[in-house]
Design a protein around this motif. Structure first.
Motif, PDB file in Angstrom:
ATOM      1  N   ALA A  73       0.826  -1.224   0.000  1.00 25.80           N
ATOM      2  CA  ALA A  73       0.000   0.000   0.000  1.00 25.80           C
ATOM      3  C   ALA A  73       0.850   1.259   0.000  1.00 25.80           C
ATOM      4  O   ALA A  73       0.431   2.294  -0.544  1.00 25.80           O
ATOM      5  CB  ALA A  73      -0.937  -0.006   1.204  1.00 25.80           C
ATOM      6  N   THR A  80       1.217   2.326  -3.595  1.00 27.11           N
ATOM      7  CA  THR A  80       0.017   2.990  -4.118  1.00 27.11           C
ATOM      8  C   THR A  80      -0.107   4.395  -3.548  1.00 27.11           C
ATOM      9  O   THR A  80      -0.345   5.364  -4.278  1.00 27.11           O
ATOM     10  CB  THR A  80      -1.249   2.169  -3.770  1.00 27.11           C
ATOM     11  OG1 THR A  80      -1.250   0.985  -4.558  1.00 27.11           O
ATOM     12  CG2 THR A  80      -2.527   2.953  -4.054  1.00 27.11           C
ATOM     13  N   ARG A  81       0.090   4.511  -2.218  1.00 27.59           N
ATOM     14  CA  ARG A  81      -0.040   5.831  -1.574  1.00 27.59           C
ATOM     15  C   ARG A  81       0.960   6.832  -2.141  1.00 27.59           C
ATOM     16  O   ARG A  81       0.638   8.004  -2.348  1.00 27.59           O
ATOM     17  CB  ARG A  81       0.142   5.701  -0.067  1.00 27.59           C
ATOM     18  CG  ARG A  81      -1.019   5.022   0.618  1.00 27.59           C
ATOM     19  CD  ARG A  81      -1.209   5.531   2.039  1.00 27.59           C
ATOM     20  NE  ARG A  81      -2.469   5.062   2.596  1.00 27.59           N
ATOM     21  CZ  ARG A  81      -3.633   5.653   2.361  1.00 27.59           C
ATOM     22  NH1 ARG A  81      -3.699   6.731   1.600  1.00 27.59           N
ATOM     23  NH2 ARG A  81      -4.742   5.170   2.881  1.00 27.59           N
ATOM     24  N   VAL A 112      -0.167   7.882  -5.847  1.00 28.77           N
ATOM     25  CA  VAL A 112      -1.324   8.781  -5.939  1.00 28.77           C
ATOM     26  C   VAL A 112      -1.082  10.118  -5.239  1.00 28.77           C
ATOM     27  O   VAL A 112      -1.867  11.056  -5.407  1.00 28.77           O
ATOM     28  CB  VAL A 112      -2.645   8.126  -5.438  1.00 28.77           C
ATOM     29  CG1 VAL A 112      -2.999   6.927  -6.299  1.00 28.77           C
ATOM     30  CG2 VAL A 112      -2.579   7.770  -3.965  1.00 28.77           C
ATOM     31  N   PRO A 165      -7.740   4.156  -7.110  1.00 25.29           N
ATOM     32  CA  PRO A 165      -7.684   4.894  -5.844  1.00 25.29           C
ATOM     33  C   PRO A 165      -7.125   6.310  -6.014  1.00 25.29           C
ATOM     34  O   PRO A 165      -6.483   6.613  -7.010  1.00 25.29           O
ATOM     35  CB  PRO A 165      -6.735   4.054  -4.984  1.00 25.29           C
ATOM     36  CG  PRO A 165      -5.866   3.335  -5.961  1.00 25.29           C
ATOM     37  CD  PRO A 165      -6.684   3.136  -7.211  1.00 25.29           C
ATOM     38  N   SER A 166      -7.381   7.156  -5.023  1.00 22.51           N
ATOM     39  CA  SER A 166      -6.828   8.508  -5.049  1.00 22.51           C
ATOM     40  C   SER A 166      -6.132   8.803  -3.727  1.00 22.51           C
ATOM     41  O   SER A 166      -6.221   8.037  -2.763  1.00 22.51           O
ATOM     42  CB  SER A 166      -7.931   9.545  -5.276  1.00 22.51           C
ATOM     43  OG  SER A 166      -8.476   9.949  -4.037  1.00 22.51           O
ATOM     44  N   HIS A 167      -5.463   9.947  -3.703  1.00 23.51           N
ATOM     45  CA  HIS A 167      -4.709  10.379  -2.528  1.00 23.51           C
ATOM     46  C   HIS A 167      -5.574  10.566  -1.284  1.00 23.51           C
ATOM     47  O   HIS A 167      -5.090  10.431  -0.163  1.00 23.51           O
ATOM     48  CB  HIS A 167      -3.998  11.709  -2.878  1.00 23.51           C
ATOM     49  CG  HIS A 167      -3.290  12.351  -1.742  1.00 23.51           C
ATOM     50  ND1 HIS A 167      -2.256  11.744  -1.063  1.00 23.51           N
ATOM     51  CD2 HIS A 167      -3.467  13.553  -1.143  1.00 23.51           C
ATOM     52  CE1 HIS A 167      -1.826  12.555  -0.107  1.00 23.51           C
ATOM     53  NE2 HIS A 167      -2.547  13.655  -0.132  1.00 23.51           N
ATOM     54  N   VAL A 204      -6.646   2.554   0.764  1.00 25.05           N
ATOM     55  CA  VAL A 204      -6.442   2.432  -0.691  1.00 25.05           C
ATOM     56  C   VAL A 204      -6.838   1.065  -1.224  1.00 25.05           C
ATOM     57  O   VAL A 204      -7.014   0.898  -2.433  1.00 25.05           O
ATOM     58  CB  VAL A 204      -4.985   2.755  -1.122  1.00 25.05           C
ATOM     59  CG1 VAL A 204      -4.678   4.231  -0.957  1.00 25.05           C
ATOM     60  CG2 VAL A 204      -3.970   1.878  -0.416  1.00 25.05           C
ATOM     61  N   GLU A 253      -9.763  16.316  -5.284  1.00 23.95           N
ATOM     62  CA  GLU A 253      -8.443  15.716  -5.442  1.00 23.95           C
ATOM     63  C   GLU A 253      -8.220  15.274  -6.891  1.00 23.95           C
ATOM     64  O   GLU A 253      -7.196  15.579  -7.504  1.00 23.95           O
ATOM     65  CB  GLU A 253      -8.294  14.525  -4.489  1.00 23.95           C
ATOM     66  CG  GLU A 253      -7.147  13.570  -4.798  1.00 23.95           C
ATOM     67  CD  GLU A 253      -5.769  14.213  -4.805  1.00 23.95           C
ATOM     68  OE1 GLU A 253      -5.573  15.244  -4.133  1.00 23.95           O
ATOM     69  OE2 GLU A 253      -4.875  13.693  -5.513  1.00 23.95           O
TER      70      GLU A 253
END
Lengths: 316, 214
Positions: free
Chosen positions: A89, A92-93, A96, B166-168, B173, B186
């Motif tokens: 994760a 991904t974090r 994004v 997904p987004s910030h 997530v 966002e």
């Protein structure tokens, strides 16, 4: 923009061979950084080798329980992959947290690793910059350096590596796979991929002429809680002042890597042993020997406090 | 441009004869006959076939031509706007193979075989796309320059949420993203509106999303 020839590559090895024998050649994939720099004539390739049609766009499981990410996997697809969201994760974090949806749809895994600095003096051809023009000097030293590096700097350069994805990959001990112009392949630990500026800041990484990234592999998942906290001047769509990538286990042990601090993703394994003692103890080791400027000394405190916030959240 | 400078004499004619006169009187013969340095090599150009708004188009473009310039200058689809030309403002957003991108940071030659949707392909003045209609209803613009990019982006954002990207701002997530104002803000952060119509843009997207779900 300077005129250039354009060729679509037919295989990774052919692309590498063509790049090695063509002076001034560059690979192009997403193009979101390279074309920006070409418009400003900071990059002036005479030949673009388009690698977009190569079949390097898959994410596959490896035999040792990790993932192999093709060089052309777009940032959006990597961030959205169910296995990445579940097991990595932090990656991904990190993805994004960077750029915009439009840019992430184009930007590739390999291209993102090769993203060039956002130092304002690198971007201004009227200013001396050893990264843009070796030997011309560094206007950032003594200039406006709020965004720039606080550790691992040299007398020639204080630029930072600007990306987010690579910070998470450094945390996860990823490996960069390449093909060389002679067709042989190589694996480069991510720790050895980006380099410090030293007296050759025009070299961002340890790739050889013509060498093409084909994949990035991740070892098996670490478990734990995953964090990517990015602190920036606006809530979205801005480069990091400081970012903290971390995986924290139940017993308080873990890993931490920092973005926005140096010419490469900044991870000091020796500092991670201090994570159970807290942010101050960890930051003291991670940033020992820091060389901040008057403008960016705040980053050291900001990094420690951001890590403290991460550790607080990890306990909660 | 070609308006005569005097009776029977064009402006260009005056300039040319003046230059010839100066050369004949003031410059040595060797200088006036000297050729300029080697002529510039013709910049490389390549053929590209793209499908734009459902119609096939075959172009031959200088390799430097961005997708944005190909759309505007070659195909005369001027709905897509050039704002910063550096991927920072989002005015040039178009949808390529179902994904929104900044058309200013992509070369036309990299899009051979691709399918492009611009604002002209979403709707027409007589038959607006629901997102266009929602922007009109909610005043999601002032000067309108960023609007085609905002609308193309917004249409793609709803697809991205639906596809589970997904987004910030996601708390988790790994979970499917849920539609919310925070998510819109966002995900639309790559589209700048210097008039500051953001609150109405959010309202327009919220309405278009509701209609789509209905």
């Amino acid at each position: 923009m300077k005129a250039f020839e354009y060729t679509r590559a037919s295989s990774p090895a052919d692309a590498a061979a063509l790049a090695a024998k063509t002076p001034g050649a560059r690979f192009i994939a997403g193009g979101t950084n390279l074309l920006d720099l070409m418009k400003l004539e900071i990059e002036t390739p005479t030949h673009l080798i388009d690698v977009n049609k190569l079949a390097l766009d898959r994410i596959e499981e490896t035999s040792d329980g990790g993932l192999r990410i093709g060089a052309l996997v777009r940032n959006t697809d990597l961030a959205a992959d169910k296995r990445v969201r579940r097991d990595y994760a932090v990656l991904t974090r990190a993805i994004v947290a960077g750029a915009s949806g439009q840019l992430r749809n184009k930007a590739t895994t390999a291209g993102n690793l090769l993203q060039r600095t956002r130092c304002p003096y690198f971007y201004d051809p009227n200013q001396p910059c050893n990264k843009r023009k070796p030997g011309s000097g560094c206007a950032a030293i003594g200039g406006f350096s709020r965004q720039l590096a606080v550790i691992g700097t040299s007398k020639a350069c204080i630029a930072t590596y600007p990306g987010d994805m690579a910070i998470a990959m450094r945390l996860l001990d990823a490996t960069v796979e390449t093909v060389k112009p002679d067709g042989s392949t190589r694996k480069i630990a991510i720790a050895d991929f980006h380099r410090l500026p030293g007296d050759t800041p025009h070299l961002d990484n340890t790739l050889q002429t013509g060498e093409l990234i084909t994949a990035v592999t991740l070892p098996k998942p670490l478990g734990g809680k995953h964090f990517y906290h990015k602190v920036r001047d606006r809530a979205s769509y801005a480069f990091a002042l400081v970012s903290v990538a971390a995986v924290v286990q139940k017993d308080g042990t873990g890993r931490v890597a920092f973005g926005g601090m140096a010419h490469k993703p900044w991870r000091v394994e020796a500092a991670e042993a201090a994570l159970p003692k807290g942010a101050a103890a960890t930051a003291k080791i991670a940033f020992a020997g820091a060389t901040p400027t008057h403008d960016n000394a705040f980053k050291l405190q900001l990094a420690e406090r951001t890590l403290a916030a991460v550790l607080h959240e990890a306990r909660g | 441009m070609d308006r005569p400078a005097g009776k029977g004499v064009s402006r260009r004619g005056v300039l040319v004869s003046g230059a010839a006169c100066a050369a004949a009187t003031a410059m040595p013969a060797s200088a006036s006959s000297k050729e300029p340095s080697a002529p510039m090599k013709t910049p490389p150009a390549l053929p590209v076939q793209v499908k734009v708004n459902g119609k096939a188009a075959a172009l031959t473009v200088d390799t430097r031509t961005t997708l944005l310039d190909a759309l505007r200058e070659h195909l005369h689809l001027t709905g897509t706007k050039k704002g910063c030309d550096h991927g920072q403002c989002g005015a040039c957003t178009v949808i390529v193979n179902g994904r929104r991108i900044n058309s200013c940071l992509s070369l036309a030659v990299m899009h051979d075989g691709d399918s492009v949707t611009t604002i002209e392909g979403l709707g027409t003045p007589e038959d607006l796309h629901p997102m266009q209609a929602a922007f009109v209803r909610h005043d999601g613009y002032q000067c309108g320059y960023c609007t085609p990019g905002q609308i193309c982006s917004a249409v793609a954002v709803l697809d991205e949420i639906k596809a589970g990207i997904p987004s910030h701002v996601a708390a988790d997530v790994a979970a499917s993203p849920a539609f919310s104002e925070m998510e819109i803000r966002e995900r639309m952060s790559g589209n700048i509106c210097r008039c500051g119509a953001y609150s109405n843009i959010v309202e327009a997207i919220r309405e278009a999303a509701g209609r789509r779900q209905a």
